[in-house]
Design an enzyme around this catalytic site. Structure first.
Site, PDB file in Angstrom:
ATOM      1  N   ASP A  70       0.878  -1.169   0.000  1.00 16.13           N
ATOM      2  CA  ASP A  70       0.000   0.000   0.000  1.00 16.13           C
ATOM      3  C   ASP A  70       0.913   1.215   0.000  1.00 16.13           C
ATOM      4  O   ASP A  70       1.617   1.474   0.989  1.00 16.13           O
ATOM      5  CB  ASP A  70      -0.897  -0.006   1.236  1.00 16.13           C
ATOM      6  CG  ASP A  70      -1.907   1.141   1.257  1.00 16.13           C
ATOM      7  OD1 ASP A  70      -1.648   2.182   0.614  1.00 16.13           O
ATOM      8  OD2 ASP A  70      -2.937   1.018   1.941  1.00 16.13           O
ATOM      9  N   VAL A  71       0.929   1.968  -1.102  1.00 11.25           N
ATOM     10  CA  VAL A  71       1.900   3.056  -1.235  1.00 11.25           C
ATOM     11  C   VAL A  71       1.632   4.202  -0.271  1.00 11.25           C
ATOM     12  O   VAL A  71       2.486   5.091  -0.135  1.00 11.25           O
ATOM     13  CB  VAL A  71       1.956   3.595  -2.679  1.00 11.25           C
ATOM     14  CG1 VAL A  71       2.414   2.509  -3.642  1.00 11.25           C
ATOM     15  CG2 VAL A  71       0.619   4.192  -3.107  1.00 11.25           C
ATOM     16  N   ASN A  97       3.438   4.547 -10.605  1.00 10.65           N
ATOM     17  CA  ASN A  97       2.229   4.436 -11.405  1.00 10.65           C
ATOM     18  C   ASN A  97       0.945   4.355 -10.588  1.00 10.65           C
ATOM     19  O   ASN A  97      -0.130   4.694 -11.090  1.00 10.65           O
ATOM     20  CB  ASN A  97       2.355   3.192 -12.303  1.00 10.65           C
ATOM     21  CG  ASN A  97       1.064   2.829 -12.980  1.00 10.65           C
ATOM     22  OD1 ASN A  97       0.597   3.525 -13.863  1.00 10.65           O
ATOM     23  ND2 ASN A  97       0.463   1.713 -12.551  1.00 10.65           N
ATOM     24  N   TYR A 165      -8.843  14.779  -8.534  1.00 14.50           N
ATOM     25  CA  TYR A 165      -7.879  14.091  -9.395  1.00 14.50           C
ATOM     26  C   TYR A 165      -6.973  15.085 -10.105  1.00 14.50           C
ATOM     27  O   TYR A 165      -5.746  14.923 -10.129  1.00 14.50           O
ATOM     28  CB  TYR A 165      -8.635  13.238 -10.410  1.00 14.50           C
ATOM     29  CG  TYR A 165      -7.751  12.463 -11.352  1.00 14.50           C
ATOM     30  CD1 TYR A 165      -7.078  11.325 -10.919  1.00 14.50           C
ATOM     31  CD2 TYR A 165      -7.597  12.856 -12.683  1.00 14.50           C
ATOM     32  CE1 TYR A 165      -6.271  10.592 -11.784  1.00 14.50           C
ATOM     33  CE2 TYR A 165      -6.798  12.131 -13.552  1.00 14.50           C
ATOM     34  CZ  TYR A 165      -6.140  11.005 -13.110  1.00 14.50           C
ATOM     35  OH  TYR A 165      -5.335  10.283 -13.967  1.00 14.50           O
ATOM     36  N   LYS A 169      -2.774  15.544  -9.890  1.00  9.85           N
ATOM     37  CA  LYS A 169      -1.886  15.351 -11.028  1.00  9.85           C
ATOM     38  C   LYS A 169      -1.058  16.602 -11.325  1.00  9.85           C
ATOM     39  O   LYS A 169       0.083  16.508 -11.792  1.00  9.85           O
ATOM     40  CB  LYS A 169      -2.685  14.892 -12.245  1.00  9.85           C
ATOM     41  CG  LYS A 169      -3.259  13.494 -12.084  1.00  9.85           C
ATOM     42  CD  LYS A 169      -2.176  12.465 -11.737  1.00  9.85           C
ATOM     43  CE  LYS A 169      -2.704  11.068 -11.597  1.00  9.85           C
ATOM     44  NZ  LYS A 169      -1.633  10.068 -11.347  1.00  9.85           N
ATOM     45  N   ALA A 198      -5.513   5.421 -22.706  1.00  7.88           N
ATOM     46  CA  ALA A 198      -5.028   4.067 -22.953  1.00  7.88           C
ATOM     47  C   ALA A 198      -6.173   3.093 -22.660  1.00  7.88           C
ATOM     48  O   ALA A 198      -6.954   3.286 -21.728  1.00  7.88           O
ATOM     49  CB  ALA A 198      -3.827   3.748 -22.069  1.00  7.88           C
ATOM     50  N   THR A 200      -7.582   0.550 -21.035  1.00 13.53           N
ATOM     51  CA  THR A 200      -7.557  -0.326 -19.872  1.00 13.53           C
ATOM     52  C   THR A 200      -8.987  -0.624 -19.457  1.00 13.53           C
ATOM     53  O   THR A 200      -9.939   0.047 -19.856  1.00 13.53           O
ATOM     54  CB  THR A 200      -6.822   0.340 -18.705  1.00 13.53           C
ATOM     55  OG1 THR A 200      -7.558   1.507 -18.294  1.00 13.53           O
ATOM     56  CG2 THR A 200      -5.416   0.746 -19.102  1.00 13.53           C
TER      57      THR A 200
END
Length: 262
Positions: A70-71, A97, A165, A169, A198, A200
């Site tokens: 868990d970052v 990431n 968000y 960023k 992308a 995903t």
């Protein structure tokens, strides 16, 4: 003098394979990038919260090390990089990431809990991983390394109702510039990749179904591009020699409404 491992392709004869740490490696861009690193001859440490998904990414590869992480938890991040250095001897690349989209809503509609959760992963998690990576890169012989932060098109222009968000960023961009500046005396470079659409699983709704909310209040299906191409771009950034750094790279689906957003 110690050999500069960053000027030697990972698969070159006699070369010591480079070690890459990839966070958020259980799915999407992280999974595709970890697999691209493995295919290119890197030793790869796969970090993420769900071990089963990490194991799927690793697919039994002998040069893959799965580390549930868990970052947002400092002790987890310390264990991650200790395992990377302990198993493979050094840390050459960090692909920062891991991230979350956070809540949808205008600024007056956001709860402080949702705001804090988004910052915890996207900003604090990025900072924690970079901080521990830098400590290892300063201490190893030969010292140095490369950090690549996953930003977003939203680091340039927001989508509607994405205040949390978007703010995170933009903060990642500031972190990227500061890490790169402060890493100069130690041979540590930092760059940022900003990816738009992308293909995903997480973004499948944008390119099908109702599509994505646009700035004029309508919804529109948007083009996407193969996630493997995003991974190839990260690999390109990682594989540059120490004498070069891709500080900023924007990769979007052709025809994506990026220039017209806002």
């Amino acid at each position: 003098m110690d050999k500069d491992t960053h000027n030697i392709p990972p698969g070159a004869a006699g070369a010591t394979p480079r070690t890459a740490v990839v966070t958020g490696a259980g799915s999407g861009i992280g999974r595709a990038t970890a697999q691209a690193f493995l295919a290119a001859g890197y030793r790869v440490v796969l970090a993420g919260r769900r071990e089963a998904e990490l194991q799927e990414t690793a697919a039994g590869h002998p040069e893959a090390l799965v580390m549930p992480t868990d970052v947002t938890v400092p002790d987890d991040v310390e264990r991650l990089f200790a395992a990377a250095a302990g198993t493979f001897g050094r840390v050459d690349v960090l692909f920062n990431n891991a991230g979350v989209f956070g809540p949808t809503g205008s600024i007056d509609e956001l709860s402080i809990e949702d705001w804090n959760r988004t910052l915890a992963v996207n900003v604090t998690g990025t900072m924690l991983c970079a901080a521990v990576a830098v400590r290892h890169m300063k201490a190893q012989t030969p010292r140095g390394g490369r950090i690549i932060n996953n930003g977003s098109i939203s680091a340039h222009t927001p989508r509607p109702l994405s205040a949390a968000y978007t703010a995170t960023k933009h903060a990642v961009t500031g972190l990227t510039k500061s890490i790169d500046l402060d890493g100069r005396p130690y041979g540590i470079t930092c760059g940022q990749i900003d990816i738009g659409n992308a293909a995903t699983e997480l973004l499948s709704g944008i390119s099908s179904g109702q599509g994505a909310l646009q700035a004029n209040g309508t919804t529109s299906v948007e083009p996407s591009f193969p996630v493997e191409e995003a991974a190839a771009a990260v690999l390109f950034m990682a594989s540059a020699p120490a004498s070069a750094n891709v500080r900023s790279l924007v990769v979007t689906a052709s025809g994506m409404p990026f220039g017209g957003r806002g």
